[in-house]
Each structure stands twice: as structure tokens, then as C-alpha cells.
Design a protein around this motif. Structure first.
Motif, PDB file in Angstrom:
ATOM      1  N   LEU A   1      89.089  75.727  53.882  1.00 40.24           N
ATOM      2  CA  LEU A   1      90.418  75.108  54.121  1.00 40.24           C
ATOM      3  C   LEU A   1      91.362  75.293  52.923  1.00 40.24           C
ATOM      4  O   LEU A   1      92.578  75.378  53.086  1.00 40.24           O
ATOM      5  CB  LEU A   1      90.261  73.624  54.462  1.00 40.24           C
TER       6      LEU A   1
ATOM      7  N   ASP B   1      90.345  71.158  68.493  1.00 36.49           N
ATOM      8  CA  ASP B   1      88.950  71.228  68.973  1.00 36.49           C
ATOM      9  C   ASP B   1      88.505  69.882  69.519  1.00 36.49           C
ATOM     10  O   ASP B   1      89.190  68.872  69.358  1.00 36.49           O
ATOM     11  CB  ASP B   1      88.026  71.735  67.859  1.00 36.49           C
TER      12      ASP B   1
ATOM     13  N   ARG C   1      84.009  68.589  50.909  1.00 33.65           N
ATOM     14  CA  ARG C   1      83.229  68.636  52.161  1.00 33.65           C
ATOM     15  C   ARG C   1      82.958  67.212  52.604  1.00 33.65           C
ATOM     16  O   ARG C   1      82.577  66.373  51.808  1.00 33.65           O
ATOM     17  CB  ARG C   1      81.921  69.377  51.941  1.00 33.65           C
ATOM     18  N   LEU C   2      83.142  66.958  53.902  1.00 36.23           N
ATOM     19  CA  LEU C   2      82.996  65.573  54.389  1.00 36.23           C
ATOM     20  C   LEU C   2      81.625  65.329  55.050  1.00 36.23           C
ATOM     21  O   LEU C   2      81.144  64.203  55.066  1.00 36.23           O
ATOM     22  CB  LEU C   2      84.103  65.257  55.404  1.00 36.23           C
ATOM     23  N   HIS C   3      81.082  66.371  55.575  1.00 37.27           N
ATOM     24  CA  HIS C   3      79.854  66.165  56.367  1.00 37.27           C
ATOM     25  C   HIS C   3      78.601  66.585  55.626  1.00 37.27           C
ATOM     26  O   HIS C   3      78.684  67.228  54.576  1.00 37.27           O
ATOM     27  CB  HIS C   3      79.998  66.888  57.709  1.00 37.27           C
TER      28      HIS C   3
ATOM     29  N   TYR D   1      81.797  72.457  63.421  1.00 39.15           N
ATOM     30  CA  TYR D   1      81.790  70.994  63.473  1.00 39.15           C
ATOM     31  C   TYR D   1      81.929  70.483  64.903  1.00 39.15           C
ATOM     32  O   TYR D   1      82.648  69.535  65.166  1.00 39.15           O
ATOM     33  CB  TYR D   1      82.872  70.429  62.541  1.00 39.15           C
TER      34      TYR D   1
ATOM     35  N   ASN E   1      85.368  76.779  61.767  1.00 36.81           N
ATOM     36  CA  ASN E   1      85.139  75.346  61.501  1.00 36.81           C
ATOM     37  C   ASN E   1      85.046  74.562  62.812  1.00 36.81           C
ATOM     38  O   ASN E   1      84.206  73.679  62.964  1.00 36.81           O
ATOM     39  CB  ASN E   1      86.278  74.765  60.652  1.00 36.81           C
TER      40      ASN E   1
ATOM     41  N   THR F   1      80.920  76.072  51.984  1.00 39.80           N
ATOM     42  CA  THR F   1      81.183  76.047  50.542  1.00 39.80           C
ATOM     43  C   THR F   1      82.292  75.055  50.160  1.00 39.80           C
ATOM     44  O   THR F   1      82.531  74.777  48.992  1.00 39.80           O
ATOM     45  CB  THR F   1      81.623  77.437  50.058  1.00 39.80           C
TER      46      THR F   1
HETATM   47  P1  ADP Z   1      83.182  74.066  54.701  1.00 36.38           P
HETATM   48  O1  ADP Z   1      82.758  75.293  54.096  1.00 36.38           O
HETATM   49  O2  ADP Z   1      82.491  72.868  54.265  1.00 36.38           O
HETATM   50  O3  ADP Z   1      83.422  74.130  56.122  1.00 36.38           O
HETATM   51  P2  ADP Z   1      86.018  73.826  54.622  1.00 36.38           P
HETATM   52  O4  ADP Z   1      86.907  73.924  53.480  1.00 36.38           O
HETATM   53  O5  ADP Z   1      86.179  74.833  55.639  1.00 36.38           O
HETATM   54  O6  ADP Z   1      84.561  73.840  54.017  1.00 36.38           O
HETATM   55  O7  ADP Z   1      86.098  72.437  55.238  1.00 36.38           O
HETATM   56  C1  ADP Z   1      86.103  71.311  54.396  1.00 36.38           C
HETATM   57  C2  ADP Z   1      85.523  70.147  55.116  1.00 36.38           C
HETATM   58  O8  ADP Z   1      86.373  69.694  56.141  1.00 36.38           O
HETATM   59  C3  ADP Z   1      84.297  70.436  55.824  1.00 36.38           C
HETATM   60  O9  ADP Z   1      83.154  70.320  54.999  1.00 36.38           O
HETATM   61  C4  ADP Z   1      84.255  69.403  56.922  1.00 36.38           C
HETATM   62  O10 ADP Z   1      83.722  68.213  56.429  1.00 36.38           O
HETATM   63  C5  ADP Z   1      85.669  69.213  57.262  1.00 36.38           C
HETATM   64  N1  ADP Z   1      86.063  69.986  58.446  1.00 36.38           N
HETATM   65  C6  ADP Z   1      86.682  71.199  58.441  1.00 36.38           C
HETATM   66  N2  ADP Z   1      86.972  71.612  59.702  1.00 36.38           N
HETATM   67  C7  ADP Z   1      86.563  70.602  60.511  1.00 36.38           C
HETATM   68  C8  ADP Z   1      86.612  70.405  61.924  1.00 36.38           C
HETATM   69  N3  ADP Z   1      87.120  71.314  62.771  1.00 36.38           N
HETATM   70  N4  ADP Z   1      86.098  69.248  62.420  1.00 36.38           N
HETATM   71  C9  ADP Z   1      85.554  68.323  61.599  1.00 36.38           C
HETATM   72  N5  ADP Z   1      85.538  68.432  60.258  1.00 36.38           N
HETATM   73  C10 ADP Z   1      85.997  69.591  59.707  1.00 36.38           C
END
Ligand code: ADP
Length: 704
Positions: free
Chosen positions: A662, A629, A648-650, A590, A586, A658
Motif C-alpha cells: 500500500l 472487495d 500490517r494489521l492482520h 484478505y 490484497n 511485507t
Molecule cells: P501486506 O504486504 O501486508 O499486504 P500492504 O501494504 O499491502 O501489506 O497492506 C498493509 C496492510 O493493510 C495489510 O497487512 C492488511 O492488514 C491491510 N489490508 C490491505 N488490503 C486489505 C484488504 N483488501 N482488506 C483487508 N485488509 C487489508
């Protein structure tokens, strides 16, 4: 007891027998007995009243007829004796009966000398009066008369002798009683350290009992007045004044003074009464008493009374006595304090009862009644209300005293104010009850929690197996879809219209994505905790393996991964590796455009208080793993949301994923009894914190 007869006795008896042997009297007596008995008796009675025989007053209760009957009976006996010429026998018997107190109707002590003389006189007068009706012969008349006189004189003498004998006996008895009393008195005086004196001022001498000698420690011949020199010099004036007051004023002397004899000090208490003649003191009768012992006893009593009072006030314990016969109640001082009343004001039974709290009053009354009935006094507990309106709790114990006839006499009780103790007890009881109720509630809660937990873990297991089966089963048709599209694309290269090609490409991308999703879901459902899987693992090694897995990506992005001395912990190794993999991937994914991703992994031990999270237990140590990071970051308000499934935020097109990674991390950390947090700032980067308990029953982590 008869005394042995002597020759002289016999001689005297024969002389006296001669004197009382009559020639004429028996015939006369027989005549009256036969013809004039009633007349003779009536005459006797009449004279007895006329001459006022003192004995008659003892017969006043008898009626006239009864008196006559009595007189006839007495006369018959007497005349019979005379007629039979048995005078001596009669006189002797009468005297003996008199001495031995065998006379009917009266006691010998009631007879006075006058009775004897008057009765003799009446007897003579009556016989003389009836003699005229018996004989006209002058000579015979004179003979009878002479014999009557002789008889009367004899019997009178004999009665007197008896009377004197009785008096002598009485005097002897009185004398010996007096002597005894004198002895008793002296003995009592000695026992009581008491002496008595008579100071005769008129004749200038004094007499005193041995007690006085003993108390004043006087010599045999010393003078009573000389004792003044032995009186303590500080008390001499006072003694003189007390004597002066008695002799010159009211005749009453009383004084308490110290006597010093042979260096010992004694306390003397003396009292006296003065006799006056023509206003002048002539003598004083009095007593002296050594009260030294009583003084120290009194002092001791006062001391113990003081100690008792103190003890009563310290223990809030009072005592009371109810005199049942007089209905009087006496209280100790502490009782008044307990009841909030004026000291020693009057207490009646009704007042006592009226101060008992109305709720307890009837019960207490019936308890008292029961005690009076059975004589058994049980311990009691009552609430009282003082005049100031304060409610108090009192505890009592008692004892019923009875008189010789077993009737209740007094009720003796102790009474203790236990208000404070009672309240404390009550509070304690309430607290205990509350605690018990709470424990019960908690137990119930625990029970229902356990039931819920069991249910939850059952549902989780079901869900996991459903996830697993679903993911597994979905993989197969997906693989088929992908294979067939691949075949279609290869075989119809450039033959398909461009629009259709585009559709097939999209199907291909979507199915790839679906494959990823299914894999991730499978991974998620397989992330379970099992104690057998825990192993001592060096986190540095786990990280190295992660770097190898991610090497292509790292190279591509030119990512820099720094780490310092990670610990060796007992964990589920492949899960912790997955955790590191997800977080690091991640961090690279990101990252900011045109910026080299820099990832720092560090570890330290912190306490629960330092973490400041509701999941952390204060005072407990945790291993903290940080993955930091310099990427795009996210709005921190989403820092909890991101750990949820599919969150998912982005931009989904720009960043592949997926939304499960997390969630898997969170599940892994939970499997290790820990928790995970994230902090971030948009455009600056993010930090993920993993906390694992340092010591735990299940995981028992170790420091390296
Ligand atoms: P994904 O498969 O979308 O990465 P995660 O469960 O791993 O799903 O992460 C959930 C969401 O958290 C991500 O979609 C992202 O928006 C945010 N995210 C996770 N890790 C980071 C990071 N290191 N920096 C910024 N945003 C992150």
C-alpha cells in the motif's frame, strides 16, 4: 499776456500819472525815512493793534521784535517809493501782487475788505502824526496833507478793485463748481436710477430732477401728484399711510412700492424729509429710486448664497475670514457645523486656536506666523476637537490679502471636513501595509518551502539510491544463502537430525521472505515520477494484464473481478498497473474463508467538494477509481496507517506480505498528483479510492 495798447489807454494813463505825481510828499517821506523810520513803524504797529486789523491774527505767531522788523522793512519800502515819487508804480505793483497772491506772509484769501479800509486809515493817521515834527509851515502842512490823502485814497481804491476782482474770481469759481456738482448729481442720479424732488405744499407746486421724470415715465407737463394713479393698486394704501405718517407725525417718509406703467411693473424705493412751520408740514425734500434691477440682483444673490450654503454643507466645506487689523474672525454656517458650535456665536483667534488638537496647535500657529511674514498661505491639515469631544480632520486652503501699503489685511480661507476620507485612507494604508507584510511573509515562506522541498527531494533521491543500492546488493548474498541451503538440503537428505532440518527449513522460509522484502523495497525505491514516462493508457488494458499476472491466484480462490468502462488516461502505465495489482491481490489475500472473493472496479468523475478530503481541491474535477472487495475488512481507524511502510494489521503468519504494497500504491498515486483513501468495516469488506486530477499541468488526464 499784455493786451495791445490803444490811444485811449495811453490818454487815461497820463491823466492818472498826473494825479499820482506829488510835489510835497516825497520830501516828507524822505524826512521820515532818514529820521523817524523806527518811530513811524512802531506807531503803525500800535494803531494796528488798537484798531484790531483782522489780518493781524495771521501774524500772532511772531514775536514783538519780529513784528517790528517786519513793519520797518515794509515802511522802508513804502517810504522809499514815496520819496522817489514812484506812487503809481507802487500801487499798481501792490494790486498785481495781491491778485497774483504774491504778498509775503499771508494768503490773498485771508484778506478781508476791512483790512483794506483800516490799513489805509492807519497809514493816514501815522503820516499825519509825524507831519507835526516835519513842518511848522501851515501851508506846507496842508499841501503834504492833501497829497497824503490823495495817495491813500488812490491806493485804497486800487486795493479795493483788486479785492473785488479776487472776489469775483472766487464767485465764478464757486459757481462753476456748483454747476459741476449739479451736473454730477444729475448724472449720478441717472446712473443710480435715482431722482430727487421738492414738494412745496405751501405754494402748491413741486420741482423735480429729470431722474424723477424718467422713473415715473412722466410727460413734460404732467403733475407729480398724478403719479399715484400709476402706483400698483395693492400698494396705494401703504404709500398713502407712509406719506401720512411723515406729514402728520415724525417728518420721515420711506416707502417701497410697485409702479405699473404701460403694463410693466417697477419697484420704487422712495424716501423724504418733511419741513414743518408752526407744526404744519410745508414742504418735503426726497428721492425716488428704481430698485427693480437691484431687487432681481438681490434675489439672485440670495439664490447664490443659498446654493453656496448647500454646496458647503454637501462638501463639508466652510469658509472663514480673519480680519487681522481688528482681529475679528467671521465664519460661514458650515464652519460652525464642522466645529460643532452654536451658529454665529463669537469666534476669536484664541478660541479658534484652542479648538485645534494639542498635537497640531504649535505647528498651526507657526504656519500662520510664517504666512503673515511671507504672504504665502500653504494648504494645511489639522485635527480639531469639538466641544462634544469628537476629533475631526480638516483640510484648509487660504489666501492673504494686503492693503495698499502691503500690510496684511485679511486671511481668507476654505476649510473642509475630511475626517471620513482621512480615516478611509488611513485604513486603506494600514491594509496595504498589512498585505505587503503578509505578501513578504508568504514570499519568505515560499522561499523557505522551496528550499525545504529542494532539500527533501535531494534527501529522497539519496534515500532512493540508497534503497536501490542496498536492495540490489542484499539480493546477491541472499541468493547465495538460498543456493547453499538448497545444496545442503539436497545432499544430506534424511541424514540430518530432525531438529537441524527444521532450522534449515526456517532459514529457507526466512530468506524467501527476505527476498520478497528486498524485491518490494526495490520496487518501492524505483517508484519515481518522471514526465517522460506518462503515456495515454487505457486502464481496461492495464487491468487485463493484471488479471493475467494474477490468474493462478484468481483461479485458486475462484475470485470474481468485475469492472466497467475504465477511462483512458495519461499516466505512467506500469505504475498504474502495479497499483491495480497491489489492490486486487490484497483484495483476494484478505478475503473471508468460505466466501468467494468479489472485486468490483469502477470509475467516475467527481468534484473536489464531493470527496471531502483535505487533499482535494474544491471546484476541481477528479477521476475516482474504486476497488471494492467483500473481504475481512479492517478497523477504519487504521485507514490511514495502512499506507505507511511496513504497516500490517492482520496476523503475519496467516497472511503473507511485507507491509510495503500500500505504501507503493500511495507513492504511485502521489506521482500522479493524486491521493488514495480507504474505507472499511471488519467482516464486511473494504473499498480503496484512488483520486487522480482530471486536468493537471503535469499529468493532463483525458476522459475516454
Ligand atoms: P501486506 O504486504 O501486508 O499486504 P500492504 O501494504 O499491502 O501489506 O497492506 C498493509 C496492510 O493493510 C495489510 O497487512 C492488511 O492488514 C491491510 N489490508 C490491505 N488490503 C486489505 C484488504 N483488501 N482488506 C483487508 N485488509 C487489508
Amino acid at each position: 499776456m499784455a493786451s495791445p495798447s490803444t490811444h485811449k489807454d495811453k490818454k487815461n494813463a497820463s491823466v492818472e500819472k498826473d494825479k499820482l505825481f506829488f510835489t510835497y510828499l516825497p520830501g516828507f517821506a524822505e524826512f521820515i525815512l532818514k529820521n523817524k523810520l523806527e518811530e513811524y513803524s512802531r506807531e503803525q504797529l500800535k494803531y494796528s493793534f488798537e484798531e484790531e486789523v483782522p489780518l493781524m491774527k495771521f501774524l500772532a505767531h511772531l514775536s514783538e521784535d519780529e513784528l517790528l522788523a517786519l513793519a520797518i522793512e515794509g515802511s522802508r519800502e513804502f517810504l522809499t517809493v514815496l520819496a522817489e515819487n514812484r506812487s503809481r508804480e507802487y500801487i499798481e505793483k501792490s494790486s498785481a501782487d495781491f491778485i497774483k497772491n504774491r504778498i509775503n506772509i499771508i494768503e490773498r484769501e485771508q484778506v478781508v475788505a476791512e483790512d483794506i479800509t483800516i490799513v489805509s486809515f492807519i497809514r493816514r493817521k501815522t503820516l499825519r502824526k509825524l507831519l507835526t515834527s516835519y513842518s511848522n509851515d501851515w501851508e506846507e502842512f496842508m499841501h503834504v496833507m492833501e497829497e497824503v490823502d490823495r495817495f491813500v485814497a488812490e491806493s485804497e481804491t486800487s486795493s479795493f478793485n483788486a479785492f473785488i476782482k479776487i472776489q469775483q474770481e472766487n464767485i465764478a469759481r464757486i459757481n462753476s463748481a456748483l454747476e459741476q456738482r449739479q451736473e454730477d448729481l444729475l448724472e449720478a442720479q441717472e446712473l443710480a436710477d435715482l431722482g430727487s424732488f421738492l414738494w412745496d405744499m405751501k405754494h402748491g407746486n413741486s420741482v423735480f430732477t429729470p431722474g424723477v421724470m424718467k422713473i415715473f415715465e412722466l410727460e413734460e407737463k404732467s403733475n407729480l401728484e398724478a403719479f399715484m394713479t400709476d402706483v400698483h393698486e395693492d400698494d396705494r394704501d401703504m404709500l398713502k399711510k407712509a406719506l401720512q405718517k411723515a406729514l402728520e407725525k415724525d417728518g420721515l417718509y420711506e416707502c417701497e412700492y410697485r409702479l405699473v406703467k404701460n403694463g410693466n411693473e417697477k419697484m420704487i424705493w422712495s424716501r423724504g424729509i418733511v419741513q414743518f412751520e408752526d407744526g404744519k408740514a410745508i414742504s418735503m425734500k426726497g428721492t425716488v429710486m428704481d430698485v427693480t434691477g437691484k431687487y432681481s440682483l438681490l434675489a439672485q444673490l440670495q439664490e447664490s448664497e443659498k446654493a453656496n450654503k448647500l454646496a458647503q454643507s454637501l462638501t463639508h466645506m466652510g469658509t472663514w475670514v480673519w480680519d487681522i487689523t481688528t482681529n475679528r474672525i467671521s465664519w460661514s454656517d458650515e464652519m460652525y457645523r464642522i466645529y460643532g458650535l452654536e451658529p454665529q456665536s463669537e469666534i476669536t483667534f484664541d478660541r479658534y486656536i484652542s479648538m485645534i488638537h494639542p498635537d497640531d496647535r504649535d505647528r498651526r500657529l507657526s504656519e500662520i506666523k510664517e504666512s503673515l511674514k511671507t504672504g504665502e498661505v500653504k494648504d494645511y491639515l489639522i485635527h480639531i476637537v469639538t466641544p462634544a469631544g469628537i476629533t475631526k480632520v480638516l483640510k484648509g486652503k487660504g489666501e492673504l490679502k494686503r492693503d495698499k501699503k502691503n500690510a496684511p489685511l485679511t486671511l481668507n480661507c476654505t476649510c473642509q471636513d475630511i475626517t471620513l476620507e482621512y480615516k478611509l485612507n488611513q485604513e486603506l494604508q494600514e491594509k496595504e501595509e498589512y498585505l505587503q507584510a503578509k505578501t513578504l511573509l508568504l514570499e519568505k515562506l515560499n522561499l523557505s518551502l522551496e528550499v525545504k522541498n529542494n532539500e527533501l527531494s535531494r534527501i529522497n533521491k539519496e534515500l532512493e539510491s540508497f534503497n536501490y543500492i542496498a536492495s540490489h546488493d542484499l539480493q546477491e548474498p541472499l541468493r547465495k544463502i538460498q543456493t547453499f541451503i538448497q545444496l545442503i538440503l539436497e545432499k544430506s537428505k534424511n541424514k540430518l537430525p530432525s531438529g537441524t532440518m527444521e532450522y534449515f527449513n526456517k532459514i529457507m522460509t526466512s530468506s524467501s521472505r527476505m527476498k520478497l522484502l528486498i524485491e518490494d523495497l526495490l520496487m518501492f525505491s524505483q517508484t519515481t515520477a518522471n514526465e517522460d514516462n506518462f503515456e495515454l493508457s487505457d486502464l481496461n488494458h492495464l487491468l487485463d494484464e493484471v488479471k493475467i499476472i494474477l490468474s493462478t491466484l484468481i483461479e485458486e480462490k475462484k475470485a470474481v473481478i468485475e469492472s466497467r468502462d475504465l477511462p483512458t488516461l495519461r499516466v505512467i502505465p506500469f505504475q498504474i498497473q502495479q497499483l491495480l495489482l497491489n489492490l486486487i491481490s490484497n483484495a483476494i489475500k484478505y478475503s473471508k474463508e468460505n466466501t468467494i472473493p468479489r472485486i468490483k472496479i469502477s470509475s467516475r468523475v467527481v468534484t473536489g467538494d464531493q470527496i471531502g478530503d483535505s487533499g482535494a481541491i474544491a471546484g476541481k474535477d477528479y477521476f475516482e477509481l474504486q476497488v471494492k472487495d467483500n473481504g475481512i475488512g479492517f478497523d477504519e481507524e487504521n485507514s490511514e496507517r495502512i499506507f505507511g511502510l511496513f504497516q500490517r494489521l492482520h496476523n503475519k503468519d496467516k497472511y503473507s506480505g511485507t507491509g510495503i504494497g500500500l505504501a507503493i500504491c500511495k507513492k504511485i498515486v502521489h506521482n500522479h498528483n493524486g491521493f488514495i483513501k480507504a474505507r472499511s468495516e471488519v467482516g464486511k469488506g473494504s473499498v480503496f479510492y484512488v483520486y487522480l486530477p482530471r486536468t493537471d499541468k503535469k499529468t493532463s488526464y483525458l476522459v475516454n
